[in-house]
Design a protein around this motif. Structure first.
Motif, PDB file in Angstrom:
ATOM      1  N   ASN A 202       0.812  -1.216   0.000  1.00  0.00           N
ATOM      2  CA  ASN A 202       0.000   0.000   0.000  1.00  0.00           C
ATOM      3  C   ASN A 202       0.846   1.267   0.000  1.00  0.00           C
ATOM      4  OD1 ASN A 202      -2.481  -1.453   0.092  1.00  0.00           O
ATOM      5  ND2 ASN A 202      -2.137  -1.839   2.268  1.00  0.00           N
ATOM      6  N   GLY A 203       2.126   1.114  -0.309  1.00  0.00           N
ATOM      7  CA  GLY A 203       3.002   2.264  -0.464  1.00  0.00           C
ATOM      8  C   GLY A 203       3.250   3.041   0.819  1.00  0.00           C
ATOM      9  N   ILE A 204       3.665   4.297   0.626  1.00  0.00           N
ATOM     10  CA  ILE A 204       3.994   5.161   1.755  1.00  0.00           C
ATOM     11  C   ILE A 204       2.763   5.424   2.629  1.00  0.00           C
ATOM     12  CG2 ILE A 204       4.809   7.441   2.446  1.00  0.00           C
ATOM     13  CD1 ILE A 204       6.986   5.667   1.318  1.00  0.00           C
ATOM     14  N   SER A 205       1.609   5.596   2.010  1.00  0.00           N
ATOM     15  CA  SER A 205       0.400   5.871   2.783  1.00  0.00           C
ATOM     16  C   SER A 205       0.061   4.693   3.693  1.00  0.00           C
ATOM     17  CB  SER A 205      -0.777   6.169   1.848  1.00  0.00           C
ATOM     18  OG  SER A 205      -1.047   5.056   1.012  1.00  0.00           O
ATOM     19  N   ALA A 208       2.355   4.778   6.619  1.00  0.00           N
ATOM     20  CA  ALA A 208       1.960   5.834   7.548  1.00  0.00           C
ATOM     21  C   ALA A 208       0.817   5.371   8.436  1.00  0.00           C
ATOM     22  CB  ALA A 208       1.553   7.091   6.786  1.00  0.00           C
ATOM     23  N   VAL A 209      -0.177   4.704   7.816  1.00  0.00           N
ATOM     24  CA  VAL A 209      -1.286   4.161   8.604  1.00  0.00           C
ATOM     25  C   VAL A 209      -0.772   3.087   9.556  1.00  0.00           C
ATOM     26  CG1 VAL A 209      -3.467   2.892   8.491  1.00  0.00           C
ATOM     27  CG2 VAL A 209      -2.978   4.684   6.814  1.00  0.00           C
ATOM     28  N   GLY A 210       0.153   2.269   9.069  1.00  0.00           N
ATOM     29  CA  GLY A 210       0.740   1.239   9.927  1.00  0.00           C
ATOM     30  C   GLY A 210       1.484   1.828  11.110  1.00  0.00           C
ATOM     31  N   LEU A 211       2.193   2.948  10.861  1.00  0.00           N
ATOM     32  CA  LEU A 211       2.912   3.605  11.954  1.00  0.00           C
ATOM     33  C   LEU A 211       1.948   4.085  13.028  1.00  0.00           C
ATOM     34  CD1 LEU A 211       5.507   4.706  13.187  1.00  0.00           C
ATOM     35  CD2 LEU A 211       5.243   6.748  11.770  1.00  0.00           C
TER      36      LEU A 211
END
Length: 487
Positions: A202-205, A208-211
């Protein structure tokens, strides 16, 4: 002047101090037990689903930030051991208003989490015995009340073995998962590292959600510094326990997430509603371990009860610290013959019941708002720890009490603060996380205003507890703390 015994066994005067019977092994396992909760067993799949195997990078980033924050907190706690921990250091660095707001914010967060944990554990145990969940929940509350009132060493031993079981389960999982990955089980064909071929689907986004999903996974480790004030050798105990906890937690979390990502397709994961859906259960089932669902249910219940027990302890010690600093009446600081602040323990239990009642009968929107505050609260606490360490370190260096030193000061400290700011910005751009920031910001501002009023009307805090803790640690010249760190 002699002390006077009350009918309850509490003592008046200077004998109203906490005990000092916890050992380093107690602190280490308490920190591990608080961080290894039901969230690890049930919630790990959320971050993996969002980011795919790249969630490992999210855990690394979050882990580095938390390790840095804990190193700073360990530095402060070794210099000034106190059960008020980060609230005490916020007060020392910035004034009474900051310690007041930070302490009450954390206390409120723990009370809400306590209610959720005993409710969850009671529901699972109720299903085992075919009774209403509140019945086994109440039995456990009575048991933990006895444990927390009987003396801090008894609490430490109880929590030690609770945490030991959870750690043992994680180690067994890591061993079996590694065996599965290496193809050592004859009835299972290992996928190897094929699931890593699409490392960031799912790329960078997605990362970010994972973080955001894993950013607060390590929350709970801070209980080490709350408990350290009641250890035999606070300064050395804190240094050893903090080092042990942060590295073991990192290995357990990263090792578990690596194996889950390698053995299970990321799109099949998510929030587990039961032990059967837990990624840990699913992987152990691949090894055809009989009764694995029941085993994991028992582990999840132990995780919930262990965290509940630790939070009774933490909230009661915070309340004791509040009484010493005049944020609540001195009445709550009374200790019994076991040197336990028994009135503070009863207060924590009362509000835990209020939390349970809110969850069972309260408005759903209210509960969601309250729980949304948990992650935001940790973010505020970590920021204040960083800023307090930056401000107080020169003072502790001058008075010779800096027995534990974080490397890279002040550059690493400021980089950690910038990372926390970046995480805050990330949360503001996420619809589900934005409410956490807004809720906690409003709560922190309101509490800070109340603290400012108290600071102007009553003056700076004068904490007898901090003086006692400092003398216990052998720190000269720290017989009291107030709003001026140079005093």
């Amino acid at each position: 002047m002699k002390t006077r015994e009350s009918n309850s066994g509490a003592t008046e005067g200077t004998s109203n101090q906490l005990g000092h019977s916890l050992e380093t092994r107690h602190l280490t396992m308490m920190g591990l037990g608080s961080a290894i909760g039901a969230g690890l067993f049930l919630g790990t799949g959320v971050g993996i689903q969002a980011a795919g195997p790249a969630v490992l990078l999210s855990y690394v980033v979050a882990g580095i930030v938390v390790i840095a924050v804990m190193q700073m907190l360990g530095e402060l706690a070794a210099a000034r051991p106190a059960s008020g921990t980060f609230a005490t250091y916020g007060q020392m660095a910035f004034g009474r208003w900051n310690g007041f707001a930070l302490g009450w914010l954390y206390w409120f967060m723990l009370i809400m989490v306590m209610g959720a944990e005993i409710t969850g554990a009671g529901a699972i145990m109720g299903a085992w015995f075919g009774v209403e969940g509140w019945i086994p929940g109440l039995v456990c509350v009575v048991l933990f009340t006895i444990v927390n009132l009987a003396g801090v060493r008894g609490f430490g031993e109880f929590e030690y073995w609770f945490a030991f079981i959870k750690v043992a389960v994680i180690i067994v999982f890591l061993v079996i998962g590694t065996g599965l990955l290496l193809g050592l089980f004859p009835n299972y064909d290992s996928p190897g590292l094929s699931h890593f071929s699409d490392f960031a689907p799912n790329g960078i986004s997605g990362m970010a959600v994972g973080l955001l999903a894993v950013a607060f996974a390590f929350g709970g480790i801070e209980i080490v510094t709350i408990a350290a004030a009641e250890s035999k050798d606070p300064a050395n105990s804190i240094a050893a326990a903090v080092r042990a906890v942060i590295w073991r937690i990192s290995v357990f979390y990263l090792g578990s997430v690596f194996l889950i990502s390698a053995l299970l397709p990321f799109e099949t994961l998510g929030e587990a509603e039961s032990a059967e859906e837990s990624p840990f259960t699913r992987i152990l089932a691949l090894a055809q371990i009989p009764g694995i669902v029941e085993i994991m249910e028992a582990v999840i219940v132990l995780a919930l009860l262990s965290a509940f027990n630790a939070q009774i302890y933490a909230t009661s010690r915070l309340m004791y610290s509040f009484s010493q600093e005049r944020n609540v009446p001195r009445w709550f600081g009374k200790t019994n013959s076991q040197k336990v602040p028994y009135r503070a323990v009863w207060c924590s239990l009362f509000f835990a019941f209020v939390s349970v009642a809110l969850q069972v009968w309260g408005p759903e929107n209210l509960i969601n708002i309250l729980f949304n505050a948990v992650g935001g609260t940790l973010l505020v606490i970590w920021m204040v720890i960083v800023l307090a360490q930056i401000k107080l370190r020169p003072t502790f260096e001058r008075d010779g009490s800096l027995t534990v030193r974080m490397v890279g000061y002040p550059v690493l400290s400021w980089l950690t603060f910038l990372a926390l700011i970046a995480l805050t910005v990330l949360m503001l751009f996420d619809n589900s996380a934005r409410l956490q920031v807004l809720t906690v910001t409003i709560a922190f501002v309101v509490l800070s205003l109340i603290g400012l009023v108290l600071q102007k009307t009553q003056g700076p805090q004068q904490s007898n507890e901090n003086a006692d803790a400092a003398s216990t640690a052998g720190v000269a010249g720290t017989t009291a703390t107030n709003s001026d760190p140079n005093a």
